[in-house]
Structure formats: C-alpha cells, structure tokens
Design a protein around this motif. Structure first.
Motif, PDB file in Angstrom:
ATOM      1  N   SER A 104     -40.642 -11.034 115.880  1.00 51.44           N
ATOM      2  CA  SER A 104     -40.277  -9.717 115.339  1.00 51.44           C
ATOM      3  C   SER A 104     -41.436  -8.714 115.443  1.00 51.44           C
ATOM      4  O   SER A 104     -41.264  -7.541 115.169  1.00 51.44           O
ATOM      5  CB  SER A 104     -39.767  -9.847 113.903  1.00 51.44           C
ATOM      6  N   LYS A 105     -42.608  -9.191 115.881  1.00 50.73           N
ATOM      7  CA  LYS A 105     -43.725  -8.240 116.112  1.00 50.73           C
ATOM      8  C   LYS A 105     -43.555  -7.513 117.443  1.00 50.73           C
ATOM      9  O   LYS A 105     -44.268  -6.558 117.734  1.00 50.73           O
ATOM     10  CB  LYS A 105     -45.051  -9.007 116.137  1.00 50.73           C
ATOM     11  N   LEU A 106     -42.618  -7.967 118.256  1.00 49.83           N
ATOM     12  CA  LEU A 106     -42.449  -7.361 119.584  1.00 49.83           C
ATOM     13  C   LEU A 106     -41.547  -6.136 119.547  1.00 49.83           C
ATOM     14  O   LEU A 106     -40.666  -6.028 118.703  1.00 49.83           O
ATOM     15  CB  LEU A 106     -41.852  -8.395 120.554  1.00 49.83           C
ATOM     16  N   ARG A 107     -41.794  -5.259 120.496  1.00 51.79           N
ATOM     17  CA  ARG A 107     -40.974  -4.039 120.585  1.00 51.79           C
ATOM     18  C   ARG A 107     -39.751  -4.282 121.468  1.00 51.79           C
ATOM     19  O   ARG A 107     -39.861  -4.914 122.507  1.00 51.79           O
ATOM     20  CB  ARG A 107     -41.783  -2.913 121.220  1.00 51.79           C
TER      21      ARG A 107
END
Ligand SMILES: Cc1cc2nc3c(=O)[nH]c(=O)nc-3n(C[C@H](O)[C@H](O)[C@H](O)COP(=O)(O)OP(=O)(O)OC[C@H]3O[C@@H](n4cnc5c(N)ncnc54)[C@H](O)[C@@H]3O)c2cc1C
Lengths: 382, 93
Positions: free
Chosen positions: A297-300
């Motif tokens: 969920s840290k990814l764009r």
C-alpha cells in the motif's frame, strides 16, 4: 478483404487467434478473422494474465494443465520472434475461513488426479513464500509452484503472427453487423466493410458473445460483467507468486517489469458492456491490499482500467457446435479465465470444426447443459 | 534523430523498435503500446505520446491530428494505495 471464406472467426483475442492458428496448422486454407477494433483490444488485452491449475472441477483442471504445458513451450511451438514471458512463479491461494480450507482440500484431491503439483500450506509456510503476508486473519493456504503468468499482448501476438504466416487473413477495424442464415444454415456474414460468403462462423467474441449469437437466433445464458484492475509504479522484485483469495476477493501479482497488478470482482456490477473505471473499485482494492499485504500500500497507482468477464451459470466455458444452426460454433463464456484456456480453446474448437477425435473431451461444456441442469459448477473463481 | 534514441523513458523503448513495429503493420498507438508497453509507465505517455504519433503519421501519410492517442487511464497522477485506503476508511466511520 476477401469476399468468401471456408471459415470466418469473429473476435481477435486469444481465443480467435488460437482457433485460427490451430485450424490453419491442420491445413485449412481459407480462414478469415474479423475484429471490430485492433487485435487484443478486448478482454485479452485487459486481463491479469494469470494461469493456474488450482481448480475445483475435473474439466477445468484438465484444460488448465494442458494449456500450461503448451505455454511452457509456446515460444518454440509458435516460432515467436519476441517472448511470451511465461513465468512459473506460483499461485498462493489464501483462505480466511475453515470452510474455504475444506474446499481447498477437496480441490487438491481433484488436482492430484491429473498430476497437478499443488499442496496445502500452514500459515508459517505461506509466510516463507510471501514474508509480508498478514496471516493474522488467515487460516491457511494452497500453493502450486507451476502456476504463473504470461505477457498477454505477446502471447496473443504470437498466435496472431503464427496464424498469419500460415495464410490466415486478419481484418481489423471490421465489425460484424449480421450473420446470414438460410434454412438453418450459415451462409455469410455482413460487416461494415462488406459481406463474406461462408458456411462456417465461429463466435469468439467473449463480452459480446450474446449479441453475436442472437444474430443467428440463438439465445445463450451468458452475461457480461465489468471487472476492474490496476497497476502500480514499478519497484524491485519483492513478491514471487500471485496471491489470490476468493473469500477476501483479490488477486495480486508483481509483473516482470516490477509493477504490481491487482484486481477484484464486484457482484453488484451492472450487467452491461461498459468498460469504464470507477472510484469504488480503487478504494475497495486499496483497503483490501492494506489489510492483506501492507507494504504494497506504500506504492502509487499509475493506471486503472476495466474489461469484461463473459459469465455462464456454472462459470465454465461454452464450447459448442450448434445443433440448431448448421455451421455456427461458439467458444465463449470463459467467466474470467479464458486467457489461460486459450491454447486448448484453439485445439478443441479446431477438432470440433474438423470432426476430429478430441484431445480433451469437452462435450460436457455444450450449450444443452443449461437446459438439462447438468451444470459443472466451478467453486474457485474471483 | 538517432534510431537508438530512447523515446519512452518509462519502458525503455527506442525509436527503432517503434519504426520496426510500424513497418510490420502495427499502426495504431494502442497496438504499439500493447507490444512495447510504451505509454503504460508512470508518465502514461506524456513524454512519448507525441513522438509515437508523429512516427505513425509519417509512416501512414496521415495528418497527426487524425492519429488517435491511447485511452487516458485514471488516476491522473500516481496516488499511494495506502492514502486511498485511509480516505476510504474515513467514509466508513
Ligand atoms: C480485469 C480482468 C482480469 C482477468 N484476468 C484473467 C486472468 O488472470 N487469467 C485468465 O485466464 N483470464 C483472465 N481474464 C479473462 C480473460 O481476459 C478472458 O476470458 C479472455 O481474454 C477471453 O478471450 P477472448 O479471445 O475469448 O475474448 P476477447 O479478448 O475479449 O476478444 C473478443 C474480441 O471480439 C471482438 N468483437 C466483439 N464483437 C465483435 C463484432 N461484432 N465484430 C468483430 N469483432 C468483435 C472484440 O473487439 C474483442 O477484441 C480477465 C478478464 C478481465 C476483464
């Protein structure tokens, strides 16, 4: 465009291209594929491109296993000048209920009958395969290391190019607007670029299959459902297998380019032919990922898109030689797993059309099963 | 321009690759995108889009205005999944 053909295939996705290739390889000369947009513009060019053998019905296990065996050698068989990028990095199916664990065990028994190397894993074993999996909400998992995924564009391109080399004519941006039937026999198709006389038409139009079958007066019990999917920015390799959950409704994999590709279903979707994106999807997807695979969920998100699942009542395909209209064939209703079945779709349809002994007996996947109630319900779909 | 120039920085695609595909008959942006991944990266074709369309126009003799760009996909800029999840959960409360 030629004005007559021995066989006209409608649809330039994996199914249409694979059927064309297999027929041409068997020596059929005069084949035309009609595609209303460009090759791979339908669901094939929008799919998650996962291939798995972990199914819950004998039929799907058989078809998937043979398809994977084909994909293992697809570059050589199709003499492809690029690479279909088949990566057998496994599928980890996670379960969050005891009921699902029981289902997995039943499925694995069926899978083992066909030599599919799947097995149950406990939560520690699952974490060894995907270390950042949040197992606190899970009960267990099933795993098959021979499952994986391919590049869907290159795979379709490989079938397309191989078929073209064997003399198949592909007409893109050519839409079939009607099929002409005389005395219950197919005699031709009408397109926006002219007519083609033919006694054999194959409906390989997936999302649009109901509309095409209606042109010859056959009503098939399928509907199309929008399914959405997204891709993140690319990062270093961090996840080997596809992680999939039927109960929690997700599938997520890291592509060879590094982006994570993830999707989920939504049974409240309208049953129409829209292929637009929605905010509800991205929001629900983000919440599920945050819960199950927190680091992702840290990814764009860089792109989201949609495509159509062509659903049947038992979630297995229809491979049919029509009994009502001579010369009309269907390879439709893949219910979200038609990409992985592509190689076998081509083989069984070419055998059906040429009246040959089938490689896999798919006669149970006929249209009549919906009338007799002889359904083959597949329990494991997202 | 040197044919080895990279015209898609997201997916490392050279001008030569694009020209080869066009000469093979892949003459729409969507077809070239599907084979090369051009336009699928984080910039979504903002850099390479015009260059590819110019090549298609040159090869097909079309006016660049008549060459179709790929379908624009949301989101317009990259958004972290975690942020979307956080906002989504707020709606639930
Ligand atoms: C989001 C998503 C994820 C998926 N993930 C997977 C997965 O991981 N694994 C898997 O195996 N499957 C997956 N699928 C399902 C898979 O994409 C389809 O089952 C498969 O691509 C069907 O292939 P096809 O060739 O039959 O149909 P399509 O690829 O849809 O091709 C049908 C073609 O027919 C053309 N057509 C329609 N009407 C006409 C007409 N009147 N005249 C001429 N042409 C016409 C269309 O333009 C289209 O190109 C997914 C699908 C979606 C939407």
């Amino acid at each position: 465009m030629k004005t007559s053909a021995d066989i006209v295939i409608i649809g330039g996705g994996i199914s249409g291209c694979s059927i064309a290739y297999n027929l041409a390889k068997k020596g059929v000369k005069n084949i035309i594929v009609l595609e209303k947009s460009y090759i791979c513009s339908g669901s094939t060019g929008r799919c998650g491109a996962g291939v798995r053998m972990q199914w819950g019905t004998d039929m799907n296990c058989k078809i998937a296993k043979k398809s994977i065996e084909f994909y293992e050698h697809a570059n050589e068989i199709l003499e492809y000048d690029r690479d279909v990028d088949f990566k057998q990095s496994g599928y980890l199916l996670i379960a969050d209920t005891d009921k699902e664990i029981e289902q997995f065990k039943k499925n694995i028994k069926i899978q083992h009958k066909y030599g599919i190397p799947s097995r149950m894993l406990n939560l520690d074993e699952a974490r060894e395969i995907v270390p950042y999996l949040n197992t606190s909400i899970l009960k267990g998992a099933a795993y098959c290391e021979k499952d994986g995924f391919l590049n869907p564009f290159h795979t379709t391109d490989a079938f397309y190019k191989a078929a073209k080399k064997l003399g198949v004519e592909f007409n893109t941006f050519t839409e079939v607007t009607n099929i002409i039937v005389k005395s219950d026999k197919v005699v031709g198709v009408v397109t926006n670029n002219g007519n083609i006389a033919t006694n054999c038409v194959v409906n390989a139009t997936n999302g649009w299959s109901k509309e095409i079958s209606e042109m010859v007066g056959i009503d098939i019990p399928v509907y199309s459902e929008r399914h959405q999917i997204l891709a993140t920015e690319p990062v270093e390799p961090m996840q080997g297998p596809m992680v999939m959950s039927f109960g929690l409704n997700l599938y997520v994999q890291q592509s060879p380019e590094g982006s994570f590709i993830m999707g989920r279903g939504d049974s409240n979707e309208p049953r129409d032919l829209r292929m637009t994106s929605s905010w509800e999807f991205i929001e629900e997807m983000a919440k599920t990922i945050d819960l199950i695979l927190p680091p992702i969920s840290k990814l764009r998100v860089v792109r989201q898109w949609a495509g159509l699942y062509n659903m049947t009542p038992d979630k297995q395909p229809i491979y049919e030689k029509s009994k009502d209209v001579e010369g009309f064939y269907m390879a439709v209703g893949f219910s979200g797993h038609g990409f992985m079945f592509g190689p076998i779709t081509g083989i069984v349809m070419s055998e059906m059309i040429l009246d040959e002994e089938p490689t896999i007996d798919v006669s149970m996947l006929n249209l009549n099963r919906f009338k007799t109630g002889n359904l083959l319900l597949e329990p494991s779909v997202v | 321009m040197d044919e080895n120039t990279i015209i898609c920085r997201c997916s490392d695609v050279t001008l030569k690759e694009v020209r080869n595909l066009i000469s093979e008959g892949y003459i729409t942006f969507e077809e070239i995108k599907r084979i090369t991944r051009i336009g699928m990266g984080p910039c979504q074709g903002k850099t390479c889009g015009q260059l590819v369309m110019r090549e298609i126009a040159l090869a097909t003799g079309k006016n660049i205005k008549d060459v179709k760009f790929q379908t624009n996909r949301p989101p317009v800029v990259g958004v972290k999944l975690g942020l979307i999840a956080e906002e989504g959960r707020k709606d639930e409360d």
